[in-house]
Design a protein around this motif. Structure first.
Motif, PDB file in Angstrom:
ATOM      1  N   ASN A 129      56.192 -34.352  30.211  1.00 43.23           N
ATOM      2  CA  ASN A 129      57.121 -33.528  29.435  1.00 43.23           C
ATOM      3  C   ASN A 129      58.113 -32.795  30.341  1.00 43.23           C
ATOM      4  O   ASN A 129      59.287 -32.638  29.996  1.00 43.23           O
ATOM      5  CB  ASN A 129      56.353 -32.538  28.564  1.00 43.23           C
ATOM      6  CG  ASN A 129      55.800 -33.185  27.302  1.00 43.23           C
ATOM      7  OD1 ASN A 129      56.379 -34.143  26.776  1.00 43.23           O
ATOM      8  ND2 ASN A 129      54.685 -32.672  26.806  1.00 43.23           N
ATOM      9  N   GLU A 130      57.645 -32.341  31.515  1.00 47.74           N
ATOM     10  CA  GLU A 130      58.542 -31.681  32.467  1.00 47.74           C
ATOM     11  C   GLU A 130      59.640 -32.636  32.951  1.00 47.74           C
ATOM     12  O   GLU A 130      60.813 -32.274  33.018  1.00 47.74           O
ATOM     13  CB  GLU A 130      57.750 -31.167  33.670  1.00 47.74           C
ATOM     14  CG  GLU A 130      56.891 -29.953  33.395  1.00 47.74           C
ATOM     15  CD  GLU A 130      55.966 -29.621  34.564  1.00 47.74           C
ATOM     16  OE1 GLU A 130      55.184 -28.669  34.446  1.00 47.74           O
ATOM     17  OE2 GLU A 130      56.027 -30.347  35.600  1.00 47.74           O
ATOM     18  N   ILE A 131      59.247 -33.833  33.308  1.00 49.85           N
ATOM     19  CA  ILE A 131      60.209 -34.813  33.818  1.00 49.85           C
ATOM     20  C   ILE A 131      61.252 -35.143  32.759  1.00 49.85           C
ATOM     21  O   ILE A 131      62.465 -35.159  33.032  1.00 49.85           O
ATOM     22  CB  ILE A 131      59.484 -36.082  34.295  1.00 49.85           C
ATOM     23  CG1 ILE A 131      58.649 -35.787  35.543  1.00 49.85           C
ATOM     24  CG2 ILE A 131      60.479 -37.209  34.577  1.00 49.85           C
ATOM     25  CD1 ILE A 131      57.705 -36.908  35.931  1.00 49.85           C
ATOM     26  N   PHE A 132      60.808 -35.395  31.547  1.00 50.23           N
ATOM     27  CA  PHE A 132      61.749 -35.745  30.495  1.00 50.23           C
ATOM     28  C   PHE A 132      62.628 -34.557  30.108  1.00 50.23           C
ATOM     29  O   PHE A 132      63.828 -34.721  29.854  1.00 50.23           O
ATOM     30  CB  PHE A 132      60.994 -36.269  29.274  1.00 50.23           C
ATOM     31  CG  PHE A 132      60.512 -37.687  29.406  1.00 50.23           C
ATOM     32  CD1 PHE A 132      61.183 -38.609  30.189  1.00 50.23           C
ATOM     33  CD2 PHE A 132      59.370 -38.113  28.733  1.00 50.23           C
ATOM     34  CE1 PHE A 132      60.746 -39.919  30.309  1.00 50.23           C
ATOM     35  CE2 PHE A 132      58.926 -39.418  28.831  1.00 50.23           C
ATOM     36  CZ  PHE A 132      59.606 -40.330  29.623  1.00 50.23           C
ATOM     37  N   ALA A 133      62.061 -33.357  30.054  1.00 50.19           N
ATOM     38  CA  ALA A 133      62.846 -32.177  29.679  1.00 50.19           C
ATOM     39  C   ALA A 133      63.948 -31.904  30.701  1.00 50.19           C
ATOM     40  O   ALA A 133      65.031 -31.406  30.337  1.00 50.19           O
ATOM     41  CB  ALA A 133      61.936 -30.959  29.552  1.00 50.19           C
ATOM     42  N   ALA A 134      63.697 -32.230  31.963  1.00 47.63           N
ATOM     43  CA  ALA A 134      64.691 -32.028  33.025  1.00 47.63           C
ATOM     44  C   ALA A 134      65.606 -33.239  33.192  1.00 47.63           C
ATOM     45  O   ALA A 134      66.418 -33.272  34.119  1.00 47.63           O
ATOM     46  CB  ALA A 134      63.979 -31.731  34.340  1.00 47.63           C
ATOM     47  N   ASP A 135      65.482 -34.233  32.312  1.00 44.87           N
ATOM     48  CA  ASP A 135      66.238 -35.485  32.416  1.00 44.87           C
ATOM     49  C   ASP A 135      66.043 -36.108  33.796  1.00 44.87           C
ATOM     50  O   ASP A 135      66.980 -36.587  34.419  1.00 44.87           O
ATOM     51  CB  ASP A 135      67.727 -35.262  32.131  1.00 44.87           C
ATOM     52  CG  ASP A 135      68.490 -36.577  31.959  1.00 44.87           C
ATOM     53  OD1 ASP A 135      67.850 -37.572  31.558  1.00 44.87           O
ATOM     54  OD2 ASP A 135      69.704 -36.604  32.253  1.00 44.87           O
ATOM     55  N   GLY A 136      64.794 -36.108  34.250  1.00 48.76           N
ATOM     56  CA  GLY A 136      64.491 -36.636  35.571  1.00 48.76           C
ATOM     57  C   GLY A 136      64.175 -38.110  35.595  1.00 48.76           C
ATOM     58  O   GLY A 136      64.004 -38.695  36.667  1.00 48.76           O
ATOM     59  N   ALA A 137      64.051 -38.752  34.418  1.00 51.80           N
ATOM     60  CA  ALA A 137      63.743 -40.172  34.359  1.00 51.80           C
ATOM     61  C   ALA A 137      64.141 -40.711  32.999  1.00 51.80           C
ATOM     62  O   ALA A 137      64.194 -39.972  32.005  1.00 51.80           O
ATOM     63  CB  ALA A 137      62.252 -40.416  34.610  1.00 51.80           C
ATOM     64  N   ASP A 138      64.412 -42.015  32.972  1.00 49.55           N
ATOM     65  CA  ASP A 138      64.692 -42.706  31.715  1.00 49.55           C
ATOM     66  C   ASP A 138      63.423 -43.284  31.109  1.00 49.55           C
ATOM     67  O   ASP A 138      63.393 -43.618  29.924  1.00 49.55           O
ATOM     68  CB  ASP A 138      65.707 -43.829  31.953  1.00 49.55           C
ATOM     69  CG  ASP A 138      67.023 -43.291  32.490  1.00 49.55           C
ATOM     70  OD1 ASP A 138      67.606 -42.405  31.843  1.00 49.55           O
ATOM     71  OD2 ASP A 138      67.452 -43.745  33.571  1.00 49.55           O
ATOM     72  N   GLY A 139      62.396 -43.423  31.921  1.00 51.89           N
ATOM     73  CA  GLY A 139      61.115 -43.911  31.455  1.00 51.89           C
ATOM     74  C   GLY A 139      60.047 -43.585  32.472  1.00 51.89           C
ATOM     75  O   GLY A 139      60.349 -43.324  33.647  1.00 51.89           O
ATOM     76  N   ILE A 140      58.803 -43.580  32.041  1.00 54.59           N
ATOM     77  CA  ILE A 140      57.685 -43.249  32.931  1.00 54.59           C
ATOM     78  C   ILE A 140      56.625 -44.334  32.824  1.00 54.59           C
ATOM     79  O   ILE A 140      56.298 -44.799  31.723  1.00 54.59           O
ATOM     80  CB  ILE A 140      57.091 -41.875  32.593  1.00 54.59           C
ATOM     81  CG1 ILE A 140      58.049 -40.768  33.048  1.00 54.59           C
ATOM     82  CG2 ILE A 140      55.716 -41.679  33.227  1.00 54.59           C
ATOM     83  CD1 ILE A 140      57.625 -39.373  32.683  1.00 54.59           C
ATOM     84  N   VAL A 141      56.087 -44.728  33.979  1.00 59.16           N
ATOM     85  CA  VAL A 141      54.969 -45.655  34.048  1.00 59.16           C
ATOM     86  C   VAL A 141      53.768 -44.907  34.604  1.00 59.16           C
ATOM     87  O   VAL A 141      53.871 -44.225  35.631  1.00 59.16           O
ATOM     88  CB  VAL A 141      55.295 -46.869  34.934  1.00 59.16           C
ATOM     89  CG1 VAL A 141      54.048 -47.722  35.168  1.00 59.16           C
ATOM     90  CG2 VAL A 141      56.396 -47.711  34.309  1.00 59.16           C
ATOM     91  N   VAL A 142      52.639 -45.017  33.922  1.00 55.41           N
ATOM     92  CA  VAL A 142      51.388 -44.408  34.371  1.00 55.41           C
ATOM     93  C   VAL A 142      50.443 -45.524  34.785  1.00 55.41           C
ATOM     94  O   VAL A 142      50.136 -46.415  33.983  1.00 55.41           O
ATOM     95  CB  VAL A 142      50.742 -43.565  33.265  1.00 55.41           C
ATOM     96  CG1 VAL A 142      49.415 -42.975  33.747  1.00 55.41           C
ATOM     97  CG2 VAL A 142      51.689 -42.457  32.804  1.00 55.41           C
ATOM     98  N   THR A 143      49.997 -45.517  36.049  1.00 56.94           N
ATOM     99  CA  THR A 143      48.984 -46.484  36.477  1.00 56.94           C
ATOM    100  C   THR A 143      47.609 -45.882  36.192  1.00 56.94           C
ATOM    101  O   THR A 143      47.359 -44.712  36.466  1.00 56.94           O
ATOM    102  CB  THR A 143      49.126 -46.836  37.963  1.00 56.94           C
ATOM    103  OG1 THR A 143      48.934 -45.670  38.766  1.00 56.94           O
ATOM    104  CG2 THR A 143      50.506 -47.419  38.230  1.00 56.94           C
ATOM    105  N   HIS A 144      46.710 -46.708  35.639  1.00 59.49           N
ATOM    106  CA  HIS A 144      45.494 -46.164  35.024  1.00 59.49           C
ATOM    107  C   HIS A 144      44.422 -47.245  35.010  1.00 59.49           C
ATOM    108  O   HIS A 144      44.711 -48.433  34.900  1.00 59.49           O
ATOM    109  CB  HIS A 144      45.833 -45.753  33.579  1.00 59.49           C
ATOM    110  CG  HIS A 144      44.859 -44.836  32.924  1.00 59.49           C
ATOM    111  ND1 HIS A 144      43.596 -45.227  32.533  1.00 59.49           N
ATOM    112  CD2 HIS A 144      44.989 -43.541  32.541  1.00 59.49           C
ATOM    113  CE1 HIS A 144      42.988 -44.195  31.949  1.00 59.49           C
ATOM    114  NE2 HIS A 144      43.802 -43.158  31.943  1.00 59.49           N
ATOM    115  N   GLY A 145      43.176 -46.849  35.095  1.00 56.67           N
ATOM    116  CA  GLY A 145      42.083 -47.786  34.910  1.00 56.67           C
ATOM    117  C   GLY A 145      42.016 -48.289  33.485  1.00 56.67           C
ATOM    118  O   GLY A 145      42.416 -47.594  32.546  1.00 56.67           O
TER     119      GLY A 145
END
Length: 383
Positions: A129-145
């Motif tokens: 939410n912080e990244i998107f609110a600051a317009d820091g990325a157009d999309g996010i990838v989460v690496t996860h088990g």
């Protein structure tokens, strides 16, 4: 059919006339606006990702660990230790990834997903939410088990306050395996997160060239690369080295837009697994340990043995929220079908499996939603 599909129709019909309410529109939707028709490929068409370096979409990779970050264990021919490789290690293993998107990487945790917990969920959701609110990325990838990836995806789907895409990726083989699938899955995840057509689709899970929505996706095989399926709705798209293809345009969805909880742990909700010869011991034990909600992983259409039904109804009468789901791998639990929810004071999970029913019940409890009728409406909306 889209994600609002047959399960939602069944849910709405099964709720005995209850009006679906309690849904909040995407907070960022009105400000950010919907993707234009030009940016949205028609159903069944592909979106080509070729862009000049100066216009690359921005994708942040948040690493949490898992098999995708695992390394071989010298003491075993097939064993490995999860969560050994860093986010940068994963990026470095995929040649040409920087040609798809301008990348940033952060390490949120480095654990096997069997150890995923509320603290990591809240940290991950807050950071997204912080990244998107600051317009820091157009999309996010989460690496996860992969073991609990469907649970994290479902949680994020209901607490991320942005129409921008969140994509979870993992692998069935560790990074040091002869034919590791992690690099290809990471590339696919970045492609999807970078694609304009991924907007307004909520949180997705991408493995083995297949795109799944968070509501229906589940792990179906212990070791196969093709382990993730969406048994009720089917996958929402596919990806290859050249293009991302979604089956249908993104919907104008209303989501259960919960704020990220302030602190962990979330309210205790236990899953009661039904089986032959069962008594009420598991129910009573859960209540004795302070469970505020119970999810029945029932047989068939959410049924269970008579002593368990009586114990669950008694718990509901004392204010414990009780949801009937099913241990069966597909299908919806229909309200007032095999068991009379109106008489028992219970809620039907409709299309949500036990693990996701537990998460939704936790989010409702932490937000003060305790009326069974409202809980039923929200389960219908989330299915």
């Amino acid at each position: 059919m889209a994600r609002s599909s047959i399960l939602r129709i069944v849910g709405l019909l099964a709720c005995s006339g209850l009006l679906v309410a309690g849904c909040a529109n995407d907070p960022e939707e009105s400000a950010a606006g919907k993707t234009s028709a030009a940016a949205q490929p028609a159903a069944g068409t592909s979106s080509n990702q070729s862009q000049s370096p100066g216009t690359l979409p921005r994708v942040t990779i948040l690493a949490t660990g898992g098999t995708i970050a695992g390394k071989a264990n010298a003491n075993s021919a097939v064993g490995y230790t999860a969560g050994e490789a860093t986010a940068q290690d994963l990026i470095d293993a995929v040649p040409g990834l920087d040609k798809i998107a301008a990348l940033q990487a952060e390490q949120i945790s480095n654990i096997g997903s069997q150890d995923m917990n509320d603290e990591v969920w809240l940290k991950l959701a807050d950071r997204i939410n912080e990244i998107f609110a600051a317009d820091g990325a157009d999309g996010i990838v989460v690496t996860h088990g992969t073991d609990t990836i469907e649970e994290t995806a479902f949680f994020l789907d209901h607490v991320v306050a942005s129409p921008k895409p969140v994509v979870l990726v993992g692998s069935m083989r560790p990074s040091t395996a002869l034919s590791a699938d992690g690099p290809a899955n990471l590339r696919s995840g970045v492609q999807v997160a970078a694609d304009p057509a991924a907007r307004d689709r909520g949180t997705m899970v991408v493995l083995n060239d297949t795109i799944h929505g968070a509501t229906d996706v589940t792990k179906s095989n212990t070791t196969s690369l093709q382990t993730f399926v969406s048994p009720n709705t089917g996958p929402i798209g596919h990806v290859d080295a050249a293009a991302v293809t979604f089956a249908e345009p993104a919907e104008q969805q209303t989501r259960l837009g919960f704020p990220v909880p302030d602190s962990a742990p979330l309210p205790r909700v236990d899953i009661i697994y039904s089986h032959a010869g069962m008594d009420a011991t598991a129910v009573n034990d859960a209540l004795g340990h302070g469970a505020r909600g119970l999810v029945l992983a029932g047989v068939g259409d959410g049924n269970t043995a008579k002593p368990v039904v009586s114990a669950l109804s008694a718990a509901a009468g004392k204010g414990v929220l009780v949801v009937r789901s099913s241990r069966v791998g597909s299908g919806a639990v229909v309200r007032n079908a095999e068991l009379n929810d109106d008489e028992l004071g219970t809620v039907s999970a409709l299309g949500l499996n036990p693990a996701k029913s537990r998460i939704l019940l936790q989010l409702l409890l932490v937000n003060g939603v305790t009326d069974p009728q409202q809980v039923q409406r929200d389960f219908a909306a989330a299915s």
